[in-house]
Design an enzyme around this catalytic site. Sequence first.
Site, short mmCIF file in Angstrom:
data_model
loop_
_atom_site.label_atom_id
_atom_site.label_comp_id
_atom_site.label_asym_id
_atom_site.label_seq_id
_atom_site.Cartn_x
_atom_site.Cartn_y
_atom_site.Cartn_z
N SER A 1 55.43 -66.09 -5.33
CA SER A 1 54.39 -65.93 -4.20
C SER A 1 54.24 -67.22 -3.32
O SER A 1 54.51 -67.42 -2.38
CB SER A 1 53.79 -65.18 -4.89
OG SER A 1 52.03 -64.70 -3.85
N ASP B 1 56.84 -62.16 1.62
CA ASP B 1 55.11 -62.19 0.85
C ASP B 1 54.05 -61.51 0.56
O ASP B 1 53.24 -60.25 0.09
CB ASP B 1 55.45 -63.82 0.25
CG ASP B 1 54.06 -63.59 -0.85
OD1 ASP B 1 53.91 -63.60 -2.37
OD2 ASP B 1 53.00 -63.92 0.13
N ARG C 1 50.62 -55.60 -4.29
CA ARG C 1 50.59 -55.55 -6.23
C ARG C 1 48.60 -55.45 -5.50
O ARG C 1 49.14 -55.25 -7.08
CB ARG C 1 51.20 -57.33 -5.86
CG ARG C 1 52.26 -57.70 -5.96
CD ARG C 1 52.58 -58.59 -6.09
NE ARG C 1 52.23 -59.54 -6.67
CZ ARG C 1 51.92 -60.58 -7.02
NH1 ARG C 1 52.49 -61.83 -6.10
NH2 ARG C 1 51.24 -61.79 -8.03
N HIS D 1 47.50 -77.25 -3.63
CA HIS D 1 47.19 -75.82 -3.59
C HIS D 1 46.11 -75.03 -4.64
O HIS D 1 46.20 -75.86 -6.08
CB HIS D 1 47.97 -74.54 -3.50
CG HIS D 1 48.15 -73.10 -3.56
ND1 HIS D 1 48.30 -72.47 -2.49
CD2 HIS D 1 47.93 -72.21 -4.80
CE1 HIS D 1 47.29 -71.22 -2.97
NE2 HIS D 1 47.85 -71.05 -3.98
N LYS E 1 55.71 -70.10 -0.39
CA LYS E 1 54.81 -70.56 0.43
C LYS E 1 54.27 -71.43 0.91
O LYS E 1 55.23 -72.69 1.67
CB LYS E 1 52.77 -69.99 0.72
CG LYS E 1 53.61 -68.35 1.02
CD LYS E 1 52.11 -67.11 0.27
CE LYS E 1 51.88 -67.45 -1.01
NZ LYS E 1 51.08 -66.03 -1.40
N1 URA Z 1 47.92 -66.09 -5.15
C1 URA Z 1 49.06 -66.55 -4.24
O1 URA Z 1 49.35 -66.55 -3.03
N2 URA Z 1 50.06 -65.18 -4.75
C2 URA Z 1 49.53 -64.57 -5.87
O2 URA Z 1 50.50 -64.19 -6.79
C3 URA Z 1 48.47 -65.29 -7.14
C4 URA Z 1 47.35 -65.89 -5.95
#
Ligand code: URA
Length: 412
Positions: free
Chosen positions: A183, A161, A168, A82, A187
């Site tokens: 967050s 999220d 956010r 990621h 995932k």
């Molecule tokens: N990417 C995400 O998935 N979440 C965040 O909070 C910031 C970047």
Amino acid sequence: MDVIEIIDKKRLKQELSYEEIKYIFEGFLNDEVEDYQMSSLLMAIVLNGMTDEEIFALTDIFINSGDVLDLSNIDGVKVDKHSTGGIGDKTTLIVAPIVASLGVKICKMSGRGLGYTGGTIDKLESIPGFRVSLSEEEVIRQLNDIGIAITSQTKNLVPLDKKVYALRDVTATVESIPLIASSIMSKKIASGADKILIDIKVGSGALIKNERDAKHLSDLMIKIGKKYNREVRTLITDMNTPLGKAIGNSLEVVEVASILRGHGKDTYLFEVCVELASNLVSMALNNSLEDAKKMVLENINNGQAYKKFVEFVKRQGGSLNDLRVSNKSRVVRSDKSGIIKNIDALKIGMLSASLGSQLEKQGDKVDYTVGVVLHKKIGDIVNYGDSLCTIYIGDKPYRNPLDAFTIEEFNS
Ligand code: URA
């Protein structure tokens, strides 16, 4: 429990319990807590931070808000990578075929562009015919057959999220290290891989602006991984200037193919991709980083990595031969002679997005053929009139990006 009391507790820098965090966040998911109340809590978190226990609790509540992908039907170790996102970041499309060509299974659920940072799914969609949406069964079959699958979300992963992130985004509460850690890690854990590599981008074109925050985020992600028995490694890489030469969907796919064919070995993009791929290989095969790097370089040099990329694109229905870039372009030339001191990632990203390479508002359509190709890098010498970049344009008006280039004149 009382929502206002919970918000007030965070305002007073007191630690929230698991139950309190669950109550307010699940309430938000179920529309029982109002947006303005959640915004207030999020801002208190941005300002006052979270303890490790609070972060673990939030991550757990995020994960349990939706489905969790079960990859146990796939043989061997499954890795995932990621990136926290950046301008011109096409590393997934380079790294995933490299590691898959070495027998390491990589399953990647990717997203679309966020803000000015491009998304892997948009880049893949620029390849005519490419299917970005695979079912869970297709992912499993494909991983067992060719060792690589990149898809948009297959299941309802971490819906909490998604809802919190949307809030956010419009309440200036994205830039909180604890919230970013929860967050992203929720995932990644829900996506099922055993070993996870996180590329934390730092700089003007990234969410994380300084090394200190990057280090903090790295520590938190590794700790969260331990809680869920997942090996997590992190790399902190530069995002002050765009990554690679191309910014824009199909232009980036062209650059991916070129790197996988072994071109651009002297570039930072190549260096970062080799570093990422070597870490993934060494995590999966439990060998040293040095040995993994030798394997990675060998498979780029012998064409196996590129072959895997072509196989992967074909398997998901894409036709690289039909890839198109806009036939309308403008060359941007230097208005002075000197040395390039900086190329501002954010400004180039904003230009590419304004041309249509990303959605700026709901209802927009992505123009996959537009973007920017840089002809110079930091440290290059330019003469008056030399080309700095080419802008590939579509239907939208474009802005001259000369101010993205900081050029120090020789006589200054
Ligand atoms: N990417 C995400 O998935 N979440 C965040 O909070 C910031 C970047």
